[in-house]
Write a protein that holds these residues in place. Structure first.
Motif, PDB file in Angstrom:
ATOM      1  N   LEU A   1       2.069   4.424  12.073  1.00  0.00           N
ATOM      2  CA  LEU A   1       1.428   3.469  12.964  1.00  0.00           C
ATOM      3  C   LEU A   1       2.186   2.232  13.522  1.00  0.00           C
ATOM      4  O   LEU A   1       2.515   1.878  14.527  1.00  0.00           O
ATOM      5  CB  LEU A   1       0.148   2.969  12.635  1.00  0.00           C
ATOM      6  N   GLY A   2       2.817   1.521  12.194  1.00  0.00           N
ATOM      7  CA  GLY A   2       3.572   0.388  12.610  1.00  0.00           C
ATOM      8  C   GLY A   2       4.907   0.909  13.370  1.00  0.00           C
ATOM      9  O   GLY A   2       5.171   0.117  14.345  1.00  0.00           O
ATOM     10  N   SER A   3       5.294   1.793  12.831  1.00  0.00           N
ATOM     11  CA  SER A   3       6.988   2.439  13.725  1.00  0.00           C
ATOM     12  C   SER A   3       6.437   2.811  14.991  1.00  0.00           C
ATOM     13  O   SER A   3       7.332   2.272  16.092  1.00  0.00           O
ATOM     14  CB  SER A   3       7.243   3.617  12.897  1.00  0.00           C
TER      15      SER A   3
ATOM     16  N   VAL B   1       0.840  -1.485  -0.108  1.00  0.00           N
ATOM     17  CA  VAL B   1      -0.103  -0.155   0.098  1.00  0.00           C
ATOM     18  C   VAL B   1       0.848   1.353   0.091  1.00  0.00           C
ATOM     19  O   VAL B   1       0.593   2.305  -0.325  1.00  0.00           O
ATOM     20  CB  VAL B   1      -0.887  -0.031   1.316  1.00  0.00           C
ATOM     21  N   LEU B   2       2.014   1.105   0.503  1.00  0.00           N
ATOM     22  CA  LEU B   2       3.086   2.503   0.473  1.00  0.00           C
ATOM     23  C   LEU B   2       2.508   3.588   1.169  1.00  0.00           C
ATOM     24  O   LEU B   2       2.542   4.629   0.822  1.00  0.00           O
ATOM     25  CB  LEU B   2       3.440   2.791  -0.834  1.00  0.00           C
TER      26      LEU B   2
ATOM     27  N   ASP C   1      -2.688  11.096   4.854  1.00  0.00           N
ATOM     28  CA  ASP C   1      -2.301   9.762   4.247  1.00  0.00           C
ATOM     29  C   ASP C   1      -1.455   9.854   2.893  1.00  0.00           C
ATOM     30  O   ASP C   1      -2.165  10.804   2.117  1.00  0.00           O
ATOM     31  CB  ASP C   1      -3.063   8.855   4.378  1.00  0.00           C
ATOM     32  N   ARG C   2      -0.482   9.631   2.576  1.00  0.00           N
ATOM     33  CA  ARG C   2       0.345   9.759   1.337  1.00  0.00           C
ATOM     34  C   ARG C   2       1.316   8.629   0.951  1.00  0.00           C
ATOM     35  O   ARG C   2       1.655   7.815   1.782  1.00  0.00           O
ATOM     36  CB  ARG C   2       1.195  11.035   1.144  1.00  0.00           C
TER      37      ARG C   2
ATOM     38  N   ASN D   1     -13.864   9.916   4.953  1.00  0.00           N
ATOM     39  CA  ASN D   1     -12.862   9.082   4.000  1.00  0.00           C
ATOM     40  C   ASN D   1     -13.331   7.548   4.414  1.00  0.00           C
ATOM     41  O   ASN D   1     -14.184   7.114   5.137  1.00  0.00           O
ATOM     42  CB  ASN D   1     -11.468   9.364   4.311  1.00  0.00           C
ATOM     43  N   SER D   2     -12.593   6.789   3.658  1.00  0.00           N
ATOM     44  CA  SER D   2     -12.763   5.245   3.571  1.00  0.00           C
ATOM     45  C   SER D   2     -12.196   4.585   4.885  1.00  0.00           C
ATOM     46  O   SER D   2     -12.248   3.362   4.982  1.00  0.00           O
ATOM     47  CB  SER D   2     -12.162   4.656   2.441  1.00  0.00           C
TER      48      SER D   2
END
Length: 712
Positions: free
Chosen positions: A80-82, A72-73, A136-137, A208-209
């Motif tokens: 969030l993972g970091s 997804v990049l 998000d980007r 948003n989604s």
């Protein structure tokens, strides 16, 4: 979809929300009693269990984000993972340094455990706020290593500071007295950060989604805030408030894990199911009309023939008459609206148990699975045709649509899907010649279809072998008593079948595209012949040549006409091109083409006026020189007052617009007299002469001229 997400969220997580609320109330009301139940000796074990769960949850989120990121990049998931990789490391350090744990680097103590907790809590609150507040980007895949390395370095720095024997940091908890002002202040800062995070999440819930992700993060934030409030009130690290605080942290981490489980497992799975459902829908439905398509029809028919072979059935094969003309004249977007309109009307009037499908193009089918008699299928055909009586209002036009319906019945007309569809299609082609435009298949139609195929092949050869020829019918001006022009009419003399009616081969030429080379040959030959007559000394009359729809919409037609005029040496003002009303439906496009002819000096006539898409709009805006009243109106003008009224109206409109009018199909003096009385002074028909060959024109020209003088 959003409503489903919320309902699904409450269904799955409602129980744990209710349990946590009950535990909160119990912790507040029975605080001292609970302390007595658990006992201080059990707190360390309970703390280890809860911390292990939070560590597992944090590492799970970090690992899921690591694995998902290359696909997804997304910067959102990366950070969030970091963040939770960092939290996991800090929670591990908090666990091993908790009071009562074995020696690790240094002795365990409330100082170290509380500082690792508060650093982790502030890092979590601030990190979540920054992530939620940012957009998000897409980022490079190498950012995954940078993000997680940053978390590791950050944890190492804090470990170095907290484990340092010098105790650089002040105490946050004093045994027997409870939490310090600094500890509570830092806890309140975490609460404030979490509240701000909640505000951002609420604002983004419907934007948003990521709605479900934000909803779960919001619930997790609420639990973490409750846990923070509990951590400001305990007196010892073994206090019941500390335990309940850890419990709410546990609930918070559960929802954090659920949020990532949703985005990495459930949401992709739901989207995959939706995509599969959509693909299945598209595979069996027509995207334009939303009707089932030919694939579904064939599968359903095969199933009916296999599992209900004893039941009589009928197939209706339907197409839209002259649909190609609509498409070519007004464009495909207009044609699409017609297709949708026809589908909608059939859905509205036909019983729901009938299967209505679009096979492609302008073709539809209807499957009647249970048929008792032919009367049933005839009734359905009539319903469909009656539904088309009301014109379609499409954009600025009211369009009359006619359908051709062919019917095949199982088992009389075939026992396989291929046979039934073929015979229904054959019957549909024959329906074009019927008054009511529907026809039930008969065996004789196969021979007619074969004859048509043979005729098509013969037409190809007719062009090469010179079996096509042109006849010329004079057009007379009653005011002067002179022949003013001839209309060029195409004829075909078949070497075996003799003369073939134009009504048989012209539509065939249109369908096959042969009308393009044939039309160009007719135009060239007519201009050549007229120029030849002029050289022979015949009066300077004009020539009128019909254009087909396909010819008219050739991009280079004006250029072709110009080249033919130059080649034959004919002056442009002697040439008149006849078009049909259907060619003018797209007024803007027709105007451009007709203006090019006008610039050449060529005249334009509208043939069969009143039988097609009559519109005063195009009469006003298009460069038209003459209207031709169709012979169907002229035929009964003496007996039918309505026909007479129509002709009177056409002549009146043309006069006011300064357009000439000619009536064709005039055979009797009474018709001529009526037309003269209503100021229609140009006549064409058998009263003066049938169509003649070029040689006959030279021989009979003077006789026709004399006859015209008699009616002057």
């Amino acid at each position: 979809m959003r409503r489903w997400m919320k309902n699904h969220f409450l269904k799955v997580n409602g129980a744990i929300i209710i349990v946590s609320i009950i535990l909160t109330l119990l912790a507040i009301i029975y605080k001292e009693s609970l302390y007595g139940i658990f006992g201080e000796a059990n707190y360390l074990s309970l703390h280890i269990i809860m911390e292990i769960f939070m560590v597992v949850v944090s590492f799970t989120i970090a690992i899921q984000a690591w694995m998902m990121f290359p696909h997804v990049l997304s910067s959102y998931r990366l950070w969030l993972g970091s963040l939770f990789f960092t939290i996991a490391l800090l929670e591990v350090l908090h666990l091993i340094s908790y009071k009562g744990m074995p020696f690790f680097i240094t002795e365990s103590s409330p100082y170290k455990a509380t500082w690792f907790y508060i650093v982790g809590r502030l890092t979590q609150a601030l990190g979540l706020l920054i992530i939620v507040a940012s957009r998000d980007r897409k980022v490079s895949i190498w950012w995954r290593w940078k993000g997680y390395l940053l978390g590791g370095v950050y944890t190492f720095i804090w470990a170095f500071i907290i484990f340092n024997p010098a105790n650089f940091l002040p105490e946050l908890v004093i045994d027997g007295q409870g939490t310090t002002i600094l500890k509570n202040s830092l806890q309140y800062i975490a609460i404030i950060l979490q509240i701000v995070c909640i505000i951002f999440l609420i604002r983004r819930l419907n934007q948003n989604s990521k709605e479900t992700l934000h909803l779960m993060l919001l619930v997790a934030s609420v639990y973490l805030i409750i846990g923070d409030s509990m951590f400001t009130s305990y007196k010892s690290v073994y206090d019941i408030s500390n335990f309940v605080g850890h419990l709410f942290q546990l609930f918070g981490f559960y929802f954090l894990m659920r949020s990532f489980y949703w985005t990495s497992v459930e949401e992709p799975f739901q989207k995959q199911k939706e995509a599969q459902s959509q693909l299945r829908y598209l595979a069996y439905h027509d995207e334009l009309t939303k009707l089932p398509n030919g694939r579904l029809f064939k599968e359903r028919l095969e199933d009916e023939l296999k599992n209900r072979a004893g039941m009589k059935k009928a197939i209706l094969f339907i197409d839209i008459a002259r649909f190609k003309t609509v498409n070519e004249s007004l464009g495909h977007s207009f044609g699409d609206l017609v297709l949708k309109g026809v589908a909608q009307r059939m859905r509205q009037i036909l019983p729901t148990h009938l299967l209505i499908t679009r096979m492609g193009g302008d073709e539809y089918t209807v499957l009647m699975s249970e048929l008792t008699s032919e009367k049933d299928v005839i009734s359905i055909c009539k319903q469909i045709q009656n539904a088309m009586n009301e014109p379609f209002q499409i954009q600025h036009l009211r369009l009359n649509v006619t359908l051709n319906i062919g019917v095949s019945i199982y088992p009389e007309h075939g026992r396989t899907e291929t046979e039934l569809l073929k015979h229904a299609h054959v019957a549909m082609n024959e329906a074009r010649n019927e008054v009511y435009r529907y026809k039930i298949y008969q065996k004789e139609m196969d021979k007619q279809l074969m004859d048509r195929l043979v005729l098509e092949q013969d037409l190809h050869r007719a062009i090469a072998e010179g079996n096509l020829f042109i006849t010329y019918q004079p057009q007379v001006d009653l005011r002067t008593g002179q022949i003013m022009a001839f209309e060029a009419l195409l004829r075909w003399r078949h070497p075996e079948r003799g003369l073939i009616s134009p009504s048989d081969f012209i539509p065939l030429a249109e369908e096959t595209g042969l009308i393009i080379p044939i039309g160009e040959w007719v135009l060239r030959e007519s201009c050549r012949q007229l120029k030849e007559w002029h050289r022979m000394g015949l009066p300077k009359v004009g020539i009128s040549v019909n254009l087909s729809t396909k010819q008219f919409f050739q991009q280079n037609l004006p250029k072709i006409v110009e080249e033919i005029l130059a080649e034959t040496g004919l002056s442009p003002h002697y040439l008149e091109l006849e078009i049909t009303e259907s060619m003018t439906m797209d007024v803007s496009n027709a105007t451009l083409i007709l203006q090019e002819f006008r610039d050449l000096g060529v005249k334009i006539a509208v043939d069969d006026f009143g039988t097609g898409y009559s519109s005063l709009h195009y009469l006003r805006d298009l460069p038209i020189d003459r209207l031709k009243i169709d012979q169907s109106f002229v035929k009964d003008i003496i007996l039918d007052k309505r026909e007479a009224a129509i002709i009177s109206m056409i002549v009146s409109i043309a006069q006011h617009l300064q357009i000439e009018v000619i009536a064709e199909g005039v055979e009797y003096e009474e018709q001529l007299q009526f037309l003269r009385e209503h100021d229609c002074m140009q006549i064409q028909g058998y009263l003066f002469s049938p169509p003649l060959t070029a040689e006959e024109v030279v021989v009979k020209f003077i006789n026709i001229q004399d006859k015209a003088h008699q009616y002057r």
